[in-house]
Design a protein around this motif. Structure first.
Motif, PDB file in Angstrom:
ATOM      1  N   ALA A   1     -36.264  26.271  33.029  1.00 14.90           N
ATOM      2  CA  ALA A   1     -36.367  26.165  34.496  1.00 14.90           C
ATOM      3  C   ALA A   1     -35.503  25.028  35.039  1.00 14.90           C
ATOM      4  O   ALA A   1     -35.031  25.084  36.174  1.00 14.90           O
ATOM      5  CB  ALA A   1     -37.823  25.982  34.910  1.00 14.90           C
ATOM      6  N   GLY A   2     -35.251  24.028  34.202  1.00 11.67           N
ATOM      7  CA  GLY A   2     -34.409  22.904  34.612  1.00 11.67           C
ATOM      8  C   GLY A   2     -32.962  23.299  34.872  1.00 11.67           C
ATOM      9  O   GLY A   2     -32.218  22.559  35.523  1.00 11.67           O
ATOM     10  N   ASN A   3     -32.568  24.485  34.400  1.00 16.43           N
ATOM     11  CA  ASN A   3     -31.197  24.951  34.621  1.00 16.43           C
ATOM     12  C   ASN A   3     -31.075  25.900  35.812  1.00 16.43           C
ATOM     13  O   ASN A   3     -30.075  26.612  35.944  1.00 16.43           O
ATOM     14  CB  ASN A   3     -30.674  25.666  33.365  1.00 16.43           C
ATOM     15  N   PHE A   4     -32.118  25.924  36.658  1.00 16.85           N
ATOM     16  CA  PHE A   4     -32.098  26.779  37.849  1.00 16.85           C
ATOM     17  C   PHE A   4     -32.568  25.977  39.049  1.00 16.85           C
ATOM     18  O   PHE A   4     -33.319  25.018  38.908  1.00 16.85           O
ATOM     19  CB  PHE A   4     -33.034  27.984  37.658  1.00 16.85           C
ATOM     20  N   SER A   5     -32.109  26.399  40.217  1.00 19.31           N
ATOM     21  CA  SER A   5     -32.655  25.774  41.422  1.00 19.31           C
ATOM     22  C   SER A   5     -33.153  26.837  42.395  1.00 19.31           C
ATOM     23  O   SER A   5     -32.737  28.007  42.351  1.00 19.31           O
ATOM     24  CB  SER A   5     -31.622  24.858  42.072  1.00 19.31           C
TER      25      SER A   5
ATOM     26  N   GLN B   1     -24.640  29.909  31.542  1.00 17.18           N
ATOM     27  CA  GLN B   1     -25.647  29.948  30.468  1.00 17.18           C
ATOM     28  C   GLN B   1     -25.897  31.372  29.982  1.00 17.18           C
ATOM     29  O   GLN B   1     -25.620  32.343  30.676  1.00 17.18           O
ATOM     30  CB  GLN B   1     -26.953  29.305  30.939  1.00 17.18           C
ATOM     31  N   ILE B   2     -26.412  31.443  28.766  1.00 18.49           N
ATOM     32  CA  ILE B   2     -26.781  32.748  28.192  1.00 18.49           C
ATOM     33  C   ILE B   2     -28.291  32.773  28.032  1.00 18.49           C
ATOM     34  O   ILE B   2     -28.892  31.826  27.519  1.00 18.49           O
ATOM     35  CB  ILE B   2     -26.082  32.970  26.830  1.00 18.49           C
ATOM     36  N   ILE B   3     -28.894  33.851  28.527  1.00 24.03           N
ATOM     37  CA  ILE B   3     -30.347  33.996  28.437  1.00 24.03           C
ATOM     38  C   ILE B   3     -30.634  35.182  27.528  1.00 24.03           C
ATOM     39  O   ILE B   3     -30.068  36.267  27.720  1.00 24.03           O
ATOM     40  CB  ILE B   3     -30.965  34.284  29.832  1.00 24.03           C
ATOM     41  N   SER B   4     -31.503  34.969  26.537  1.00 25.93           N
ATOM     42  CA  SER B   4     -31.832  36.107  25.680  1.00 25.93           C
ATOM     43  C   SER B   4     -33.267  36.556  25.906  1.00 25.93           C
ATOM     44  O   SER B   4     -34.143  35.762  26.254  1.00 25.93           O
ATOM     45  CB  SER B   4     -31.577  35.762  24.216  1.00 25.93           C
ATOM     46  N   PHE B   5     -33.450  37.860  25.755  1.00 24.78           N
ATOM     47  CA  PHE B   5     -34.766  38.489  25.924  1.00 24.78           C
ATOM     48  C   PHE B   5     -35.106  39.097  24.573  1.00 24.78           C
ATOM     49  O   PHE B   5     -34.655  40.199  24.253  1.00 24.78           O
ATOM     50  CB  PHE B   5     -34.704  39.558  27.011  1.00 24.78           C
ATOM     51  N   ARG B   6     -35.894  38.382  23.785  1.00 28.08           N
ATOM     52  CA  ARG B   6     -36.090  38.821  22.399  1.00 28.08           C
ATOM     53  C   ARG B   6     -36.815  40.151  22.324  1.00 28.08           C
ATOM     54  O   ARG B   6     -36.516  40.972  21.464  1.00 28.08           O
ATOM     55  CB  ARG B   6     -36.836  37.740  21.601  1.00 28.08           C
ATOM     56  N   LYS B   7     -37.758  40.365  23.257  1.00 28.14           N
ATOM     57  CA  LYS B   7     -38.504  41.638  23.212  1.00 28.14           C
ATOM     58  C   LYS B   7     -37.605  42.828  23.527  1.00 28.14           C
ATOM     59  O   LYS B   7     -37.935  43.965  23.211  1.00 28.14           O
ATOM     60  CB  LYS B   7     -39.675  41.614  24.196  1.00 28.14           C
TER      61      LYS B   7
ATOM     62  N   SER C   1     -31.824  41.890  23.798  1.00 18.96           N
ATOM     63  CA  SER C   1     -30.559  41.780  24.539  1.00 18.96           C
ATOM     64  C   SER C   1     -30.469  40.450  25.276  1.00 18.96           C
ATOM     65  O   SER C   1     -31.448  39.704  25.360  1.00 18.96           O
ATOM     66  CB  SER C   1     -30.397  42.944  25.512  1.00 18.96           C
ATOM     67  N   SER C   2     -29.287  40.184  25.781  1.00 18.61           N
ATOM     68  CA  SER C   2     -29.094  38.920  26.493  1.00 18.61           C
ATOM     69  C   SER C   2     -28.138  39.124  27.664  1.00 18.61           C
ATOM     70  O   SER C   2     -27.446  40.140  27.748  1.00 18.61           O
ATOM     71  CB  SER C   2     -28.549  37.858  25.529  1.00 18.61           C
ATOM     72  N   ILE C   3     -28.128  38.150  28.577  1.00 21.71           N
ATOM     73  CA  ILE C   3     -27.210  38.195  29.714  1.00 21.71           C
ATOM     74  C   ILE C   3     -26.517  36.839  29.832  1.00 21.71           C
ATOM     75  O   ILE C   3     -27.070  35.827  29.404  1.00 21.71           O
ATOM     76  CB  ILE C   3     -27.940  38.491  31.055  1.00 21.71           C
ATOM     77  N   SER C   4     -25.308  36.853  30.396  1.00 18.85           N
ATOM     78  CA  SER C   4     -24.720  35.549  30.687  1.00 18.85           C
ATOM     79  C   SER C   4     -24.699  35.347  32.194  1.00 18.85           C
ATOM     80  O   SER C   4     -24.343  36.250  32.970  1.00 18.85           O
ATOM     81  CB  SER C   4     -23.330  35.412  30.062  1.00 18.85           C
ATOM     82  N   LEU C   5     -25.141  34.184  32.594  1.00 20.85           N
ATOM     83  CA  LEU C   5     -25.187  33.825  34.011  1.00 20.85           C
ATOM     84  C   LEU C   5     -24.167  32.731  34.239  1.00 20.85           C
ATOM     85  O   LEU C   5     -24.134  31.751  33.483  1.00 20.85           O
ATOM     86  CB  LEU C   5     -26.574  33.290  34.383  1.00 20.85           C
ATOM     87  N   SER C   6     -23.357  32.905  35.272  1.00 22.65           N
ATOM     88  CA  SER C   6     -22.396  31.838  35.549  1.00 22.65           C
ATOM     89  C   SER C   6     -22.985  30.877  36.578  1.00 22.65           C
ATOM     90  O   SER C   6     -23.920  31.214  37.317  1.00 22.65           O
ATOM     91  CB  SER C   6     -21.069  32.419  36.021  1.00 22.65           C
ATOM     92  N   LYS C   7     -22.441  29.687  36.596  1.00 23.68           N
ATOM     93  CA  LYS C   7     -22.899  28.669  37.532  1.00 23.68           C
ATOM     94  C   LYS C   7     -22.853  29.206  38.961  1.00 23.68           C
ATOM     95  O   LYS C   7     -21.839  29.781  39.364  1.00 23.68           O
ATOM     96  CB  LYS C   7     -21.996  27.432  37.393  1.00 23.68           C
ATOM     97  N   GLY C   8     -23.945  29.065  39.703  1.00 24.78           N
ATOM     98  CA  GLY C   8     -23.989  29.542  41.088  1.00 24.78           C
ATOM     99  C   GLY C   8     -24.484  30.968  41.236  1.00 24.78           C
ATOM    100  O   GLY C   8     -24.745  31.430  42.348  1.00 24.78           O
ATOM    101  N   GLU C   9     -24.604  31.681  40.122  1.00 23.53           N
ATOM    102  CA  GLU C   9     -25.066  33.070  40.215  1.00 23.53           C
ATOM    103  C   GLU C   9     -26.538  33.122  40.631  1.00 23.53           C
ATOM    104  O   GLU C   9     -27.339  32.288  40.226  1.00 23.53           O
ATOM    105  CB  GLU C   9     -24.853  33.760  38.854  1.00 23.53           C
ATOM    106  N   ARG C  10     -26.875  34.154  41.431  1.00 25.55           N
ATOM    107  CA  ARG C  10     -28.218  34.218  42.010  1.00 25.55           C
ATOM    108  C   ARG C  10     -29.056  35.367  41.468  1.00 25.55           C
ATOM    109  O   ARG C  10     -28.534  36.443  41.197  1.00 25.55           O
ATOM    110  CB  ARG C  10     -28.115  34.427  43.528  1.00 25.55           C
TER     111      ARG C  10
END
Ligand code: SAH
Ligand code: TRP
Length: 336
Positions: free
Chosen positions: A245-249, A271-277, A280-289
């Motif tokens: 959560a510290g990497n989001f505003s 950042q890259i976020i993974s969903f283990r269940k 798969s994973s997604i990459s989010l770029s700075k400023g992405e909403r």
């Protein structure tokens, strides 16, 4: 009389009925797949309301910036007596009831008029419904509690319906969290649950100075920010994701074209976020909403058109002197 199927969850002190969906609903894995994998990214707002989220929302309602709760409560204090005298419901069914705090005004008015009825709070947050049932049983000995847990987007056809007058209650401006299509379908579903003579009491937020609106969703103590960010903890727990959560505003702003507050979580870094269940994973770029919620604001007319469009008739339209909020009593008319 029950129209639908329910399964009971019993505990030592209380119990609630789980309202079964009337249509297949996507689970959280589908919602993440559909909403988060590709831009524009979004999440359904119901995931805000785990036990901690519901508690945070309750605290938001007490902030000086969040005027809707206070304004609606004042309208209910003033008009509950009149509303109960007019409607004399055998059953009150509240959609998205939360803490049921403002609804107590209606229950107090029942007491004043020595009118007894049953009360069915219906919410997605089981812990909250459970707690409310304990409190209200204690406070109102005469009240028949019928606590219900489920998703109101999954259909209302399995709600238990009484054989006398029912008053459906939908407060807090929650209708603003629905898209125009969802709102229309929802009113049609409520109408389909109604018998002639039944009532709907709707609380909805109005268009106003955008400084007031922006402040309401950006309280200085950061409770709204915490509430918004809490959805990331829910995803971490439910789909084994690794959000920090510290990497989001938190971002909430009024969209003037669409007359709605839009609530986003903004990625503060690449950042890259993974969903283990999901594997798969997604990459989010700075400023992405990620869009987490819309909260539409209505004009007096829009609200009346929405309600009458579903075939109900407006009985009373209450508003405060500053026109900040509407409380509307409508009825499905008896056939002549
Ligand atoms: N009516 C209360 C709470 C409003 S907040 C008030 O006016 O203060 C919205 C409420 O709707 C929360 O209690 C939340 O848990 C509930 N909710 C959100 N999505 C829901 C869904 N899909 N089905 C049922 N309840 C839902
Ligand atoms: N129904 C409330 C509203 O739209 C929900 C709400 C209030 C909310 N503050 C929030 C939802 C902050 C998400 C974030 O006013």
């Amino acid at each position: 009389m029950n129209r639908g199927e329910h399964s009971a969850r019993n505990t030592a002190q209380s119990s609630y009925l789980q309202v079964q969906p009337t249509r297949p609903m996507p689970g959280i894995l589908d919602d993440v797949l559909n909403g988060l994998m590709h831009p524009p990214r979004s999440l359904p707002p119901k995931y805000f309301y785990d036990e901690h989220g519901s508690w945070l929302f309750d605290r938001i309602c007490e902030t000086k910036e969040y005027y809707p709760t206070r304004t609606e409560d004042a309208l209910l204090s003033q008009y509950s007596s009149e509303i109960i005298r007019q409607t004399l419901p055998v059953q009150i069914v509240e959609l998205g009831s939360g803490t049921s705090r403002k609804t107590r005004r209606l229950l107090d008015a029942c007491e004043t008029h020595a009118h007894t009825c049953s009360y069915a709070p219906f919410d997605v947050c089981g812990e909250m419904v459970h707690q409310v049932a304990i409190e209200l049983r204690h406070k109102y000995h005469w009240l028949k509690m019928e606590p219900l847990v489920g998703d109101y987007h999954a259909g209302l056809g399995n709600l238990p319906v009484a054989s006398g007058i029912t008053m459906f209650v939908f407060l807090g401006g929650t209708i603003g969290n629905f898209t125009p299509d969802e709102a229309r379908d929802f009113f049609d579903e409520i109408r389909d649950c109604m018998h002639p003579g039944d009532y709907l009491l709707l609380g909805a937020d109005r268009v106003k100075d955008e400084r007031v609106l922006n402040a309401a969703y950006n309280d200085v103590d950061g409770l709204t920010a915490g509430f918004n960010l809490n959805v990331l903890n829910v995803l971490n727990r439910e789909v084994d994701a690794n959000f920090n959560a510290g990497n989001f505003s938190h971002l909430a702003l009024f969209n003037r074209e669409l007359n709605r507050i839009e609530m986003y979580l903004v990625s503060a870094i690449d950042q890259i976020i993974s969903f283990r269940k999901l594997g798969s994973s997604i990459s989010l770029s700075k400023g992405e909403r990620i869009l987490t919620e819309i909260s539409r604001k209505f004009t007096y007319r829009e609200l009346e058109t929405m309600i009458t469009g579903s075939g109900m008739e407006i009985i009373r339209h209450y508003e405060p002197v500053n026109n900040y909020f509407s409380l509307i009593l409508s009825q499905l008319r008896k056939a002549q």
